[in-house]
Motif scaffolding. Structure first.
Motif, PDB file in Angstrom:
ATOM      1  N   THR B 115      10.020   7.028  -7.648  1.00 34.43           N
ATOM      2  CA  THR B 115       8.557   7.104  -7.684  1.00 34.43           C
ATOM      3  C   THR B 115       7.915   6.391  -6.817  1.00 34.43           C
ATOM      4  O   THR B 115       6.621   6.970  -6.218  1.00 34.43           O
ATOM      5  CB  THR B 115       8.185   6.960  -9.304  1.00 34.43           C
ATOM      6  OG1 THR B 115       8.916   7.614 -10.137  1.00 34.43           O
ATOM      7  CG2 THR B 115       6.809   7.559  -9.348  1.00 34.43           C
ATOM      8  N   SER B 116       8.095   4.965  -6.756  1.00 35.35           N
ATOM      9  CA  SER B 116       7.098   4.223  -5.965  1.00 35.35           C
ATOM     10  C   SER B 116       7.351   4.734  -4.524  1.00 35.35           C
ATOM     11  O   SER B 116       6.273   4.865  -3.820  1.00 35.35           O
ATOM     12  CB  SER B 116       7.690   2.777  -6.006  1.00 35.35           C
ATOM     13  OG  SER B 116       7.199   2.275  -7.199  1.00 35.35           O
ATOM     14  N   LEU B 117       8.468   5.294  -4.180  1.00 36.63           N
ATOM     15  CA  LEU B 117       8.442   5.829  -2.692  1.00 36.63           C
ATOM     16  C   LEU B 117       7.689   7.067  -2.548  1.00 36.63           C
ATOM     17  O   LEU B 117       7.042   7.069  -1.259  1.00 36.63           O
ATOM     18  CB  LEU B 117      10.139   6.198  -2.634  1.00 36.63           C
ATOM     19  CG  LEU B 117      10.377   6.760  -1.273  1.00 36.63           C
ATOM     20  CD1 LEU B 117      10.449   5.763   0.058  1.00 36.63           C
ATOM     21  CD2 LEU B 117      11.943   7.583  -1.342  1.00 36.63           C
ATOM     22  N   VAL B 118       7.755   7.827  -3.564  1.00 38.89           N
ATOM     23  CA  VAL B 118       6.995   9.095  -3.321  1.00 38.89           C
ATOM     24  C   VAL B 118       5.472   8.816  -3.291  1.00 38.89           C
ATOM     25  O   VAL B 118       4.587   9.227  -2.395  1.00 38.89           O
ATOM     26  CB  VAL B 118       7.350   9.927  -4.263  1.00 38.89           C
ATOM     27  CG1 VAL B 118       6.341  11.258  -4.322  1.00 38.89           C
ATOM     28  CG2 VAL B 118       8.684  10.669  -4.378  1.00 38.89           C
ATOM     29  N   ILE B 119       5.029   7.836  -3.870  1.00 36.54           N
ATOM     30  CA  ILE B 119       3.732   7.553  -4.157  1.00 36.54           C
ATOM     31  C   ILE B 119       3.104   6.600  -2.930  1.00 36.54           C
ATOM     32  O   ILE B 119       2.059   7.012  -2.295  1.00 36.54           O
ATOM     33  CB  ILE B 119       3.218   6.534  -5.384  1.00 36.54           C
ATOM     34  CG1 ILE B 119       3.662   7.378  -6.579  1.00 36.54           C
ATOM     35  CG2 ILE B 119       1.977   5.972  -5.464  1.00 36.54           C
ATOM     36  CD1 ILE B 119       3.608   6.460  -7.886  1.00 36.54           C
ATOM     37  N   GLU B 120       3.721   5.821  -2.362  1.00 35.34           N
ATOM     38  CA  GLU B 120       3.474   5.269  -1.265  1.00 35.34           C
ATOM     39  C   GLU B 120       3.723   6.289  -0.014  1.00 35.34           C
ATOM     40  O   GLU B 120       2.537   6.055   0.619  1.00 35.34           O
ATOM     41  CB  GLU B 120       4.537   3.947  -1.120  1.00 35.34           C
ATOM     42  CG  GLU B 120       4.305   3.246   0.221  1.00 35.34           C
ATOM     43  CD  GLU B 120       2.889   2.366   0.250  1.00 35.34           C
ATOM     44  OE1 GLU B 120       2.241   2.303  -0.783  1.00 35.34           O
ATOM     45  OE2 GLU B 120       2.622   1.987   1.345  1.00 35.34           O
ATOM     46  N   SER B 121       4.549   7.093  -0.076  1.00 31.26           N
ATOM     47  CA  SER B 121       4.547   7.820   1.116  1.00 31.26           C
ATOM     48  C   SER B 121       3.414   9.012   0.949  1.00 31.26           C
ATOM     49  O   SER B 121       2.435   9.128   2.075  1.00 31.26           O
ATOM     50  CB  SER B 121       5.650   8.878   1.095  1.00 31.26           C
ATOM     51  OG  SER B 121       7.096   8.126   0.968  1.00 31.26           O
ATOM     52  N   ALA B 122       2.961   9.428  -0.079  1.00 31.03           N
ATOM     53  CA  ALA B 122       1.668  10.123  -0.338  1.00 31.03           C
ATOM     54  C   ALA B 122       0.281   9.387   0.168  1.00 31.03           C
ATOM     55  O   ALA B 122      -0.532   9.802   0.665  1.00 31.03           O
ATOM     56  CB  ALA B 122       1.585  10.462  -1.821  1.00 31.03           C
ATOM     57  N   ARG B 123       0.509   8.058  -0.161  1.00 31.02           N
ATOM     58  CA  ARG B 123      -0.651   7.122  -0.176  1.00 31.02           C
ATOM     59  C   ARG B 123      -0.952   7.108   1.211  1.00 31.02           C
ATOM     60  O   ARG B 123      -2.023   7.159   2.107  1.00 31.02           O
ATOM     61  CB  ARG B 123      -0.640   5.819  -0.630  1.00 31.02           C
ATOM     62  CG  ARG B 123      -1.703   5.000  -0.514  1.00 31.02           C
ATOM     63  CD  ARG B 123      -1.352   3.597  -1.079  1.00 31.02           C
ATOM     64  NE  ARG B 123      -0.552   2.712  -0.077  1.00 31.02           N
ATOM     65  CZ  ARG B 123      -1.006   2.084   0.978  1.00 31.02           C
ATOM     66  NH1 ARG B 123      -2.216   2.121   1.263  1.00 31.02           N
ATOM     67  NH2 ARG B 123      -0.040   1.599   1.780  1.00 31.02           N
ATOM     68  N   GLN B 124       0.260   6.607   2.151  1.00 31.09           N
ATOM     69  CA  GLN B 124       0.310   6.793   3.594  1.00 31.09           C
ATOM     70  C   GLN B 124      -0.163   8.006   4.447  1.00 31.09           C
ATOM     71  O   GLN B 124      -0.674   7.881   5.612  1.00 31.09           O
ATOM     72  CB  GLN B 124       1.462   5.984   4.319  1.00 31.09           C
ATOM     73  CG  GLN B 124       1.901   4.782   3.705  1.00 31.09           C
ATOM     74  CD  GLN B 124       2.803   3.961   4.161  1.00 31.09           C
ATOM     75  OE1 GLN B 124       3.260   4.391   5.409  1.00 31.09           O
ATOM     76  NE2 GLN B 124       3.238   2.865   3.744  1.00 31.09           N
ATOM     77  N   ALA B 125       0.034   9.096   3.651  1.00 35.28           N
ATOM     78  CA  ALA B 125      -0.160  10.330   4.287  1.00 35.28           C
ATOM     79  C   ALA B 125      -1.577  11.012   4.209  1.00 35.28           C
ATOM     80  O   ALA B 125      -2.129  11.697   5.076  1.00 35.28           O
ATOM     81  CB  ALA B 125       0.690  11.570   3.886  1.00 35.28           C
ATOM     82  N   ILE B 126      -2.384  10.240   3.363  1.00 32.22           N
ATOM     83  CA  ILE B 126      -3.670  10.633   3.261  1.00 32.22           C
ATOM     84  C   ILE B 126      -4.617  10.656   4.281  1.00 32.22           C
ATOM     85  O   ILE B 126      -5.240  11.793   4.527  1.00 32.22           O
ATOM     86  CB  ILE B 126      -4.332   9.842   1.936  1.00 32.22           C
ATOM     87  CG1 ILE B 126      -3.611  10.254   0.645  1.00 32.22           C
ATOM     88  CG2 ILE B 126      -5.936  10.109   2.048  1.00 32.22           C
ATOM     89  CD1 ILE B 126      -4.284   9.345  -0.662  1.00 32.22           C
ATOM     90  N   SER B 127      -4.625   9.506   5.136  1.00 32.75           N
ATOM     91  CA  SER B 127      -5.442   9.688   6.204  1.00 32.75           C
ATOM     92  C   SER B 127      -5.183  10.394   7.346  1.00 32.75           C
ATOM     93  O   SER B 127      -6.209  11.327   7.917  1.00 32.75           O
ATOM     94  CB  SER B 127      -5.386   8.166   6.600  1.00 32.75           C
ATOM     95  OG  SER B 127      -3.935   7.818   7.324  1.00 32.75           O
ATOM     96  N   SER B 128      -3.835  10.903   7.549  1.00 34.58           N
ATOM     97  CA  SER B 128      -3.388  11.916   8.609  1.00 34.58           C
ATOM     98  C   SER B 128      -3.713  13.263   8.083  1.00 34.58           C
ATOM     99  O   SER B 128      -4.242  13.858   8.907  1.00 34.58           O
ATOM    100  CB  SER B 128      -1.884  11.898   8.706  1.00 34.58           C
ATOM    101  OG  SER B 128      -1.572  10.669   9.085  1.00 34.58           O
ATOM    102  N   LEU B 129      -3.846  13.391   6.705  1.00 40.17           N
ATOM    103  CA  LEU B 129      -4.128  14.585   6.142  1.00 40.17           C
ATOM    104  C   LEU B 129      -5.551  14.868   6.296  1.00 40.17           C
ATOM    105  O   LEU B 129      -6.305  15.940   6.688  1.00 40.17           O
ATOM    106  CB  LEU B 129      -3.539  14.875   4.777  1.00 40.17           C
ATOM    107  CG  LEU B 129      -2.343  15.251   4.347  1.00 40.17           C
ATOM    108  CD1 LEU B 129      -2.204  15.151   3.009  1.00 40.17           C
ATOM    109  CD2 LEU B 129      -2.133  16.554   4.974  1.00 40.17           C
TER     110      LEU B 129
END
Lengths: 192, 674
Positions: B115-129
């Motif tokens: 879960t942490s992996l997915v959350i962290e990935s989502a968090r890091q993707a926000i700015s690019s999105l």
């Protein structure tokens, strides 16, 4: 050192050593040929030039005189093949290869001269090769096959004179050619 | 016998800190330099280490928005996630591309950090999105929600958790509705730059919300139909009418009037003037009256009428196919509205579905939706399901066919527990004291050593090694282990341990930790072989797990689904690693290997009394190191005989490339020699 690292380094080392040995065997082969010996490769790709049927130009040589350059898996692959040729009725895993090999070996007892790469006396591979060859050549035969070993470097003269390289092998081939009917002395043409 | 003194002892000790320990802590607060360094001048060998605030906070999906604004490694959110850069990079890349779609199977042991992996990935993707004009819309479903999506609220029984196609659909739609109802993406709010979402996007969102509401109604109804009828009618009418008539009665009336006027005129003329003029006027008067009294008798009628009627009747149902189509359409609308939708189905390992039948049915049913809809779907499962999928795929390959899972899961990610370096990163971040920092550094420095005696470790290193060993590198368990030693003060939290809470008889586990990590390092698989490395760690950890009963060595070897996922050489290497570890334990007199009574060819492992305290390392070269050494020696002999005084004039540069195989002396040995 990790398992993978050790494996990688071992593989690299083996390739390097094998490359060196191929060069040495080629040179040794050339030396014997120059001395009048005829070497015919056993018709199996797995031997890759490491096992040869030997005869001598102008002389009557009994079939079944084999020269083997010991090389790793060869010690395991040669005997079954030879055993297959010696024992009628065995399943022939190599098809017509066995037939041709059998015709080359003929009905008489094969004898082998093994050239050992590693000079270490305690190296277990040497005795293992000899035992394997003997076992492979002997089944179905009255007496154990004659197998003799010679170091590839022939270590004879320790003074670095390499001109005589091949002589010890040739001596052993002559003795082996005499087989069990008597190891009569036999002269051979000295090369180089 | 037990490796550890037991939680009971430890918690009892922690429940009521010893008076001397409290005194020591009290001293620490006024002790200046020693307190700053995290060392306490001991009365009862108590050690206190400062803890960073939020040291055990978990990443949550709620934190992702706020975290994106602060990428500083010192921010609380950034500090809680360590390592896994390769996996994170791959997922961030997928999430941050709005047009990418696919299904991700994210598997690993519980607590490994899926879960942490997915959350962290989502968090890091926000700015690019956001740079691409999209907003992330993460929708998280846990299996309990999915399982309960069809259940009645008053159902007192607790059925086993299950998942099926309808439940999943309902859960997906509910999640969508709840997310949008919360107004997070209502289409009306301002974006990050204060700009109002453009009207078309807002309208699309509004349309999507309406569709979601309707689809939810459909999906949740046990039987649902809706009839819509439209009737369009057009009628045009126009009328024009005129009547003309002429009758005989009128003629008589006309004649009598003419006669009357004639008589009147004649009488008047006789009195007034010329008779002829009077006659002419009378006749003219008679003509006018005649025209005026003429009555039309002809009737002409014209009528035009146009009528058009169109009637359409639509029937809607709540079949799965219909709802699936609705959902796909909804996702399409959200995509057009600038929403990057990602579904995360968590805790699938809690489904009572050992053979994967339920999940298998679901993915077969929704394969098209999951793989084609403009969204990302993450399925978080345990290692068992990963094994199952891999085994099915292996079977498929053997029979030259494809398992459905092979094409359903566009990506399969195995999340191994973090390596010890990641755990040390975590400890380094949450324990700022110098004593802890140097202990972490000591553990790192000893990573390549072949031996490390307990005496060479200071108390903090021992402590950290033991909590790492006990938690088996699971960050979740590591936090739990640390919590046992946490002391809260009015100002902050601290780690505190002394001889009672961390008794000396447990210190030997630090050596076990060293041994375990050393073996894992020696037998690690390179090239991103996370699964194989996880099996190595699992098998070796199992070998060190203390049990009261003897067990066969072969029980430690890879088994079950692992066999399908490991290459033959991998299995051999792992067996070598286990045998090597057992050899070390046996030489160190921690275990004894005895012949099995059933004589199954596998010895039994039996732990000795006081194994931890009596265990000492006596390192040897590993089998692969011995083999390489022998190969080197042989190569040297051959080269010397052939290229030295032998027939070849000069040997190739063969040996120079291979390092010497002399075992490294350990730090402690070097220290001893000094």
């Amino acid at each position: 050192m990790t398992r993978e690292d050790a494996q990688r380094r071992s593989d690299e080392l083996a390739r390097s050593v094998d490359g060196l040995l191929v060069d040495v065997r080629t040179a040794h082969h050339g030396r014997l040929s120059a001395n009048g010996w005829l070497l015919q490769p056993l018709p199996d790709l797995r031997f890759s030039g490491a096992a040869w049927l030997v005869s001598q130009a102008g002389r009557k040589t009994p079939p079944g005189l084999i020269l083997v350059y010991s090389a790793g898996a060869l010690a395991e692959s040669v005997p079954p093949l030879l055993a297959g040729t010696a024992l009628p009725g065995l399943v022939d895993p190599f098809g017509d290869v066995l037939d041709s090999t059998q015709s080359l070996l003929g009905p008489s007892d094969p004898v082998a001269v093994a050239l050992v790469d590693d000079p270490e006396p305690s190296e277990p591979g040497r005795q293992a090769l000899i035992d394997a060859l003997r076992a492979g050549l002997s089944p179905g035969r009255a007496q154990p096959a004659l197998v003799t070993a010679v170091e590839l470097a022939e270590r004879g003269p320790a003074d670095g004179k390499t001109a005589a390289w091949g002589q010890q092998t040739a001596d052993e081939l002559v003795r082996a050619r005499g087989g069990r009917r008597g190891r009569r002395a036999c002269s051979y043409r000295r090369g180089g | 016998m037990a490796w550890l003194g037991g939680n009971h002892d430890r918690e009892a000790a922690l429940g009521e800190p010893p008076a001397d320990a409290q005194a020591a802590v009290g001293d620490a607060s006024v002790e200046g330099e020693s307190a700053r360094r995290g060392r306490v001048a001991t009365r009862a060998t108590a050690v206190t280490l400062a803890l960073r605030a939020g040291w055990d906070a978990s990443l949550t999906y709620d934190a992702r928005q706020t975290a994106s604004a602060d990428e500083s490694p010192t921010s609380p959110a950034a500090a809680l996630f360590v390592g896994r850069q390769e996996l994170v990079g791959s997922l961030v890349n997928a999430i941050s591309q709005p047009d990418r779609r696919g299904t991700y199977l994210v598997s690993g042991y519980r607590g490994a950090g899926k879960t942490s992996l997915v959350i962290e990935s989502a968090r890091q993707a926000i700015s690019s999105l956001e740079q691409r004009g999209h907003e992330l819309l993460p929708l998280v479903l846990n299996v309990s929600e999915v399982s309960a999506s069809l259940g009645a609220a008053g159902d007192a029984s607790v059925p086993p958790l299950g998942i099926d196609a309808r439940r999943l659909l309902i859960a997906l739609l509910r999640a969508l509705r709840n997310k949008l109802d919360r107004g997070q993406s209502a289409g009306l709010r301002e974006d990050e730059g204060g700009r109002l979402r453009s009207p078309p996007e807002g309208q699309r969102l509004a349309a999507a919300r309406a569709m979601i509401d309707r689809a939810c109604d459909k999906a949740e109804a046990s039987a649902w139909s809706r009839r819509a009828q439209e009737v369009a009618e057009l009628e045009l009418t126009g009328t024009r009418r005129s009547d003309r008539s002429f009758g005989v009665g009128d003629l008589f009336r006309f004649t009598s009037v003419v006669t009357g006027f004639g008589a009147l005129a004649v009488g008047g003329a006789a009195i007034v003037g010329s008779a002829s003029a009077i006659a002419a006027g009378a006749c003219a008067a008679l003509g006018g009256v005649a025209v005026a009294s003429f009555r039309q008798s002809r009737v002409i009628t014209q009528r035009v009428s146009t009528r058009a009627t169109e009637q359409t009747e639509l029937l809607f149902d709540n079949s799965l196919q219909q709802i699936e189509a609705d959902l796909k359409q909804i996702l399409g609308e959200l995509h057009k509205a600038g929403m990057r939708t990602m579904f995360v189905l968590e805790e699938l390992d809690k489904v009572d579905d050992h053979d994967g039948a339920q999940l298998d049915a679901v993915i077969r049913y929704f394969k098209n939706l999951f793989t084609q809809a403009p969204a990302l779907f993450f399925f978080l499962t345990d290692k068992q399901y990963f094994d199952l999928v891999e085994a099915r795929m292996a079977t498929g390959r053997r029979v030259r066919s494809y398992a459905v899972e092979q094409t359903f899961f566009t990506h399969r990610v195995f999340v191994a527990r973090p390596p010890v370096d990641d755990c040390l990163d975590y400890l380094q971040r949450i324990l700022p004291d110098e004593a802890a920092q140097s202990a972490v550094a000591a553990i790192r420095d000893a990573a390549d050593d072949r031996s490390r005696a307990l005496d060479a470790m200071d108390p903090v290193e021992r402590f950290l090694r033991v909590v790492l060993f006990t938690s088996q590198n699971h960050l979740f368990d590591l936090k739990n282990e640390l919590r046992r030693y946490v002391r809260m003060t009015s100002r902050d939290s601290r780690l505190e341990f002394d001889d009672r809470s961390f008794p000396p008889r447990d210190h030997g586990l630090a050596v076990c930790h060293f041994l375990l990590e050393q073996k894992i390092k020696l037998y690690t698989f390179s090239g991103g072989r996370d699964y194989a490395n996880e099996v190595v760690r699992e098998c070796l950890s199992a070998a060190l797990a203390d049990t009261d009963e003897r067990r066969l060595v072969t029980e430690l070897y890879p088994s079950g689904g692992e066999l399908a996922n490991l290459r033959r050489d991998d299995r051999r290497f792992i067996v070598e690693a286990i045998d090597s570890l057992l050899g070390d334990l046996a030489r160190g007199r921690a275990i004894e290997l005895v012949r099995s009574p059933s004589d199954e060819g596998s010895p039994l492992i039996g732990w000795r009394e006081n194994a931890v305290s009596s265990f000492s390392l006596s390192p040897r070269l590993e089998a692969h190191e011995e083999a390489l050494r022998e190969a080197l020696q042989r190569a040297v002999r051959i080269c010397e005989q052939l290229a030295g005084k032998g027939p070849l004039p000069a040997g190739p540069p063969l040996i120079g490339s291979v390092p010497a195989m002399r075992p490294r002396s350990t730090r402690s040995q070097r220290r001893d020699s000094r």
